[in-house]
Design an enzyme around this catalytic site. Structure first.
Site, PDB file in Angstrom:
ATOM      1  N   HIS A 153     -66.120 -18.712  47.911  1.00 39.31           N
ATOM      2  CA  HIS A 153     -66.416 -20.053  47.395  1.00 39.31           C
ATOM      3  C   HIS A 153     -67.847 -20.151  46.879  1.00 39.31           C
ATOM      4  O   HIS A 153     -68.087 -20.572  45.742  1.00 39.31           O
ATOM      5  CB  HIS A 153     -66.183 -21.106  48.484  1.00 39.31           C
ATOM      6  CG  HIS A 153     -64.795 -21.111  49.027  1.00 39.31           C
ATOM      7  ND1 HIS A 153     -64.415 -21.854  50.131  1.00 39.31           N
ATOM      8  CD2 HIS A 153     -63.668 -20.450  48.635  1.00 39.31           C
ATOM      9  CE1 HIS A 153     -63.141 -21.667  50.371  1.00 39.31           C
ATOM     10  NE2 HIS A 153     -62.663 -20.812  49.481  1.00 39.31           N
ATOM     11  N   GLU A 155     -63.113 -28.933  57.603  1.00 40.10           N
ATOM     12  CA  GLU A 155     -62.305 -28.325  56.538  1.00 40.10           C
ATOM     13  C   GLU A 155     -61.607 -29.396  55.704  1.00 40.10           C
ATOM     14  O   GLU A 155     -61.489 -29.263  54.485  1.00 40.10           O
ATOM     15  CB  GLU A 155     -61.268 -27.365  57.138  1.00 40.10           C
ATOM     16  CG  GLU A 155     -61.857 -26.114  57.754  1.00 40.10           C
ATOM     17  CD  GLU A 155     -62.327 -25.099  56.719  1.00 40.10           C
ATOM     18  OE1 GLU A 155     -62.319 -25.391  55.513  1.00 40.10           O
ATOM     19  OE2 GLU A 155     -62.718 -23.988  57.131  1.00 40.10           O
ATOM     20  N   ASP A 195     -58.031 -23.646  49.140  1.00 36.44           N
ATOM     21  CA  ASP A 195     -58.394 -22.784  50.268  1.00 36.44           C
ATOM     22  C   ASP A 195     -58.779 -23.619  51.483  1.00 36.44           C
ATOM     23  O   ASP A 195     -58.358 -23.335  52.616  1.00 36.44           O
ATOM     24  CB  ASP A 195     -59.586 -21.893  49.894  1.00 36.44           C
ATOM     25  CG  ASP A 195     -59.171 -20.546  49.344  1.00 36.44           C
ATOM     26  OD1 ASP A 195     -57.964 -20.340  49.110  1.00 36.44           O
ATOM     27  OD2 ASP A 195     -60.059 -19.700  49.128  1.00 36.44           O
ATOM     28  N   GLU A 196     -59.595 -24.634  51.261  1.00 40.18           N
ATOM     29  CA  GLU A 196     -60.052 -25.478  52.368  1.00 40.18           C
ATOM     30  C   GLU A 196     -58.860 -26.171  53.029  1.00 40.18           C
ATOM     31  O   GLU A 196     -58.823 -26.320  54.262  1.00 40.18           O
ATOM     32  CB  GLU A 196     -61.058 -26.518  51.879  1.00 40.18           C
ATOM     33  CG  GLU A 196     -62.275 -25.958  51.158  1.00 40.18           C
ATOM     34  CD  GLU A 196     -63.246 -25.213  52.056  1.00 40.18           C
ATOM     35  OE1 GLU A 196     -62.925 -24.967  53.237  1.00 40.18           O
ATOM     36  OE2 GLU A 196     -64.340 -24.863  51.580  1.00 40.18           O
ATOM     37  N   GLU A 238     -63.805 -17.554  52.844  1.00 38.14           N
ATOM     38  CA  GLU A 238     -64.776 -18.591  52.491  1.00 38.14           C
ATOM     39  C   GLU A 238     -65.921 -18.023  51.638  1.00 38.14           C
ATOM     40  O   GLU A 238     -66.503 -18.746  50.815  1.00 38.14           O
ATOM     41  CB  GLU A 238     -65.351 -19.213  53.770  1.00 38.14           C
ATOM     42  CG  GLU A 238     -64.377 -20.094  54.529  1.00 38.14           C
ATOM     43  CD  GLU A 238     -64.335 -21.513  53.990  1.00 38.14           C
ATOM     44  OE1 GLU A 238     -65.332 -21.944  53.378  1.00 38.14           O
ATOM     45  OE2 GLU A 238     -63.302 -22.185  54.185  1.00 38.14           O
ATOM     46  N   HIS A 285     -57.123 -23.681  55.288  1.00 39.28           N
ATOM     47  CA  HIS A 285     -57.897 -23.460  56.508  1.00 39.28           C
ATOM     48  C   HIS A 285     -57.836 -24.683  57.430  1.00 39.28           C
ATOM     49  O   HIS A 285     -57.784 -24.540  58.654  1.00 39.28           O
ATOM     50  CB  HIS A 285     -59.353 -23.140  56.148  1.00 39.28           C
ATOM     51  CG  HIS A 285     -59.505 -21.869  55.385  1.00 39.28           C
ATOM     52  ND1 HIS A 285     -60.601 -21.588  54.595  1.00 39.28           N
ATOM     53  CD2 HIS A 285     -58.693 -20.786  55.284  1.00 39.28           C
ATOM     54  CE1 HIS A 285     -60.456 -20.387  54.054  1.00 39.28           C
ATOM     55  NE2 HIS A 285     -59.305 -19.891  54.448  1.00 39.28           N
ATOM     56  N   THR A 315     -64.299 -30.861  53.382  1.00 38.97           N
ATOM     57  CA  THR A 315     -64.621 -30.030  52.221  1.00 38.97           C
ATOM     58  C   THR A 315     -63.459 -29.977  51.233  1.00 38.97           C
ATOM     59  O   THR A 315     -63.676 -29.883  50.021  1.00 38.97           O
ATOM     60  CB  THR A 315     -65.018 -28.608  52.657  1.00 38.97           C
ATOM     61  OG1 THR A 315     -64.029 -28.082  53.553  1.00 38.97           O
ATOM     62  CG2 THR A 315     -66.365 -28.614  53.359  1.00 38.97           C
ATOM     63  N   TRP A 348     -57.328 -14.754  45.130  1.00 41.62           N
ATOM     64  CA  TRP A 348     -58.132 -14.869  43.919  1.00 41.62           C
ATOM     65  C   TRP A 348     -59.544 -14.364  44.209  1.00 41.62           C
ATOM     66  O   TRP A 348     -59.991 -14.369  45.355  1.00 41.62           O
ATOM     67  CB  TRP A 348     -58.169 -16.311  43.416  1.00 41.62           C
ATOM     68  CG  TRP A 348     -58.784 -17.314  44.365  1.00 41.62           C
ATOM     69  CD1 TRP A 348     -58.137 -18.096  45.269  1.00 41.62           C
ATOM     70  CD2 TRP A 348     -60.187 -17.628  44.504  1.00 41.62           C
ATOM     71  NE1 TRP A 348     -59.021 -18.874  45.968  1.00 41.62           N
ATOM     72  CE2 TRP A 348     -60.297 -18.614  45.520  1.00 41.62           C
ATOM     73  CE3 TRP A 348     -61.351 -17.173  43.881  1.00 41.62           C
ATOM     74  CZ2 TRP A 348     -61.523 -19.159  45.914  1.00 41.62           C
ATOM     75  CZ3 TRP A 348     -62.573 -17.703  44.271  1.00 41.62           C
ATOM     76  CH2 TRP A 348     -62.649 -18.683  45.282  1.00 41.62           C
ATOM     77  N   GLU A 357     -71.752 -24.002  50.997  1.00 44.28           N
ATOM     78  CA  GLU A 357     -70.850 -22.846  51.088  1.00 44.28           C
ATOM     79  C   GLU A 357     -71.636 -21.544  51.295  1.00 44.28           C
ATOM     80  O   GLU A 357     -71.196 -20.652  52.021  1.00 44.28           O
ATOM     81  CB  GLU A 357     -70.007 -22.737  49.814  1.00 44.28           C
ATOM     82  CG  GLU A 357     -69.026 -23.874  49.586  1.00 44.28           C
ATOM     83  CD  GLU A 357     -67.784 -23.790  50.473  1.00 44.28           C
ATOM     84  OE1 GLU A 357     -67.652 -22.819  51.240  1.00 44.28           O
ATOM     85  OE2 GLU A 357     -66.957 -24.707  50.391  1.00 44.28           O
TER      86      GLU A 357
END
Length: 428
Positions: free
Chosen positions: A181, A261, A293-294, A178, A297, A264, A97, A140
């Site tokens: 974000h 991670e 996403d976090e 990242e 990761h 977050t 995305w 971020e």
């Protein structure tokens, strides 16, 4: 150079974000760079100096490159494993995305109407929510600092800036993922019309310019934090200037990133929940997408540490103990807007009150990682390894008990202005 030891002041409403639940503000020795002092400056003049480039930093005497050669070889031997087990948690760029997927389309005829709709939804969000969302976005946006930190770790750093090693590929691609974000949250906040973008941009510049010192990972030892819980009436915490830091160790670095991670992931997930509660489904989608996403990761970093436990259980559990005794603290510790020297603490206190990131979350993450890495089931450890195992396995319940006691002594939090929202006041 001038050195000042600041006093400890007990304020039970504060909670540094992504750090253990210290119901006290514990400031480590403050180090003033000689370049900021005029020739002949007196010690007491330092307090009133301007801060044109970055906030006064708190650092410790640092130990560097302490990992022995055989430990570095472990990470070199893991190159093929990392390619097959870590890089798989990256997504191809064409399948990722992008921020524009969630924002008004500037080339469409309906752009202005889309912006108007976004701003109407944003009107329903309270000021304290925006304080937390801005703080998350600024954290971020300090991404260059985090990539720099990863490239200080021995055995896994990107030696050339375009190294083909699995570790270097991960660091660059992780950074690239990242990066979206902060971009997305920044643009949303700009369009919302609810925040002072210039003050926010200054805060980002200050934070990146401040860099990252080892003390971000170990501003206070966990034992000192627990000492503060149990001895809150005392004026000073124990002074331990020789505590070990991250020391360019990927053991410590990857334990930290595993924790961070997940923290977050929790924080962005909670901002998504609150946005939904306030009726902004689009913002909820934005925050939820970042949280996903976090989580991905987090999976990669926890797998690295899991492998280290398999290869070197004694060294890894000792590193885990070391990291937890120091405490896990977000790199945004040096957050500053040109006005508020305690901005990070104030932002974190609001996040704690809203339930975005809390003392309970810290203990829950620690407990999760102990279970994820099967720390309780480790066998064949040395004497020190068994002590470390016992320490980390018992720490989460201890933190919860002490936090509950501190909450019982908590005083009503003050109301303060935040420059990010045009100096409107928010309760901590």
């Amino acid at each position: 150079m001038a050195l000042q030891l600041n006093h400890l002041s007990f304020q039970s409403h504060k909670l540094p974000s992504f750090s253990p639940p210290p119901m006290a503000s514990v400031r480590s020795p403050t180090f003033f760079m000689a370049s900021t002092l005029r020739s002949g400056s007196k010690f007491w003049e330092v307090e009133n100096l301007k801060k044109p480039y970055s906030p006064l930093q708190e650092v410790h005497v640092q130990v560097t490159h302490s990992m022995p050669p055989q430990k570095i070889e472990i990470f070199k031997s893991m190159e093929s494993w990392a390619e097959q087990n870590v890089l798989v948690h990256l997504k191809p760029v064409e399948k990722c995305w992008q921020p524009q997927d969630f924002l008004p389309d500037p080339v469409s005829d309906g752009f202005h109407e889309q912006v108007k709709e976004l701003r109407e939804r944003a009107k329903e969000l309270p000021d304290d929510y925006f304080v937390v969302l801005v703080g998350d976005m600024i954290t971020e946006e300090a991404l260059p600092t985090y990539q720099t930190m990863l490239n200080t770790l021995d055995g896994v750093r990107d030696e050339t800036g375009a190294s083909p090693t699995s570790w270097a590929i991960w660091t660059r691609a992780w950074t690239a993922e990242e990066n979206r974000h902060g971009d997305l949250l920044n643009k949303y906040l700009y369009l919302s019309g609810r925040v002072d973008m210039r003050q926010i941009e200054k805060t980002i510049q200050y934070l990146i310019g401040s860099g990252i010192s080892q003390e971000q990972f170990s501003a206070n030892t966990q034992d000192d934090v627990l000492y503060v819980f149990e001895n809150s009436s005392q004026e000073h915490k124990p002074n331990r200037p020789d505590d070990p830091r991250t020391e360019n160790s990927p053991y410590l670095g990857f334990i930290y990133t595993s924790f961070q991670e997940r923290a977050t992931f929790i924080s962005h997930g909670n901002t998504a929940r609150l946005a939904k509660d306030h009726g902004d489904m689009k913002l909820a989608q934005i925050c939820g997408t970042i949280a996903a996403d976090e989580k991905r990761h987090e999976t990669a970093y926890t797998k690295i540490v899991e492998k280290l436990f398999e290869i070197d259980p004694d060294g890894t559990v000792l590193a885990f103990e070391d990291m937890m005794r120091k405490k896990i603290s977000m790199p945004a510790h040096l957050m500053y807007d040109g006005r508020d020297d305690n901005l990070f603490d104030h932002f974190s206190a609001v996040a704690q009150r809203l339930g975005v990131y809390t003392a309970k979350d810290y203990a829950d993450i620690l407990e999760f990682l102990v279970g994820r890495w099967n720390v309780e089931k480790l066998t064949g450890l040395s004497g020190d390894g068994r002590k470390a195992q016992e320490y980390v396995c018992r720490l989460a319940p201890r933190i919860r008990r002490l936090e509950e006691r501190a909450q019982g002594r908590a005083k009503e939090a003050p109301v303060i202005p935040f420059s990010w929202i045009f100096d409107r006041e928010v309760r901590l």
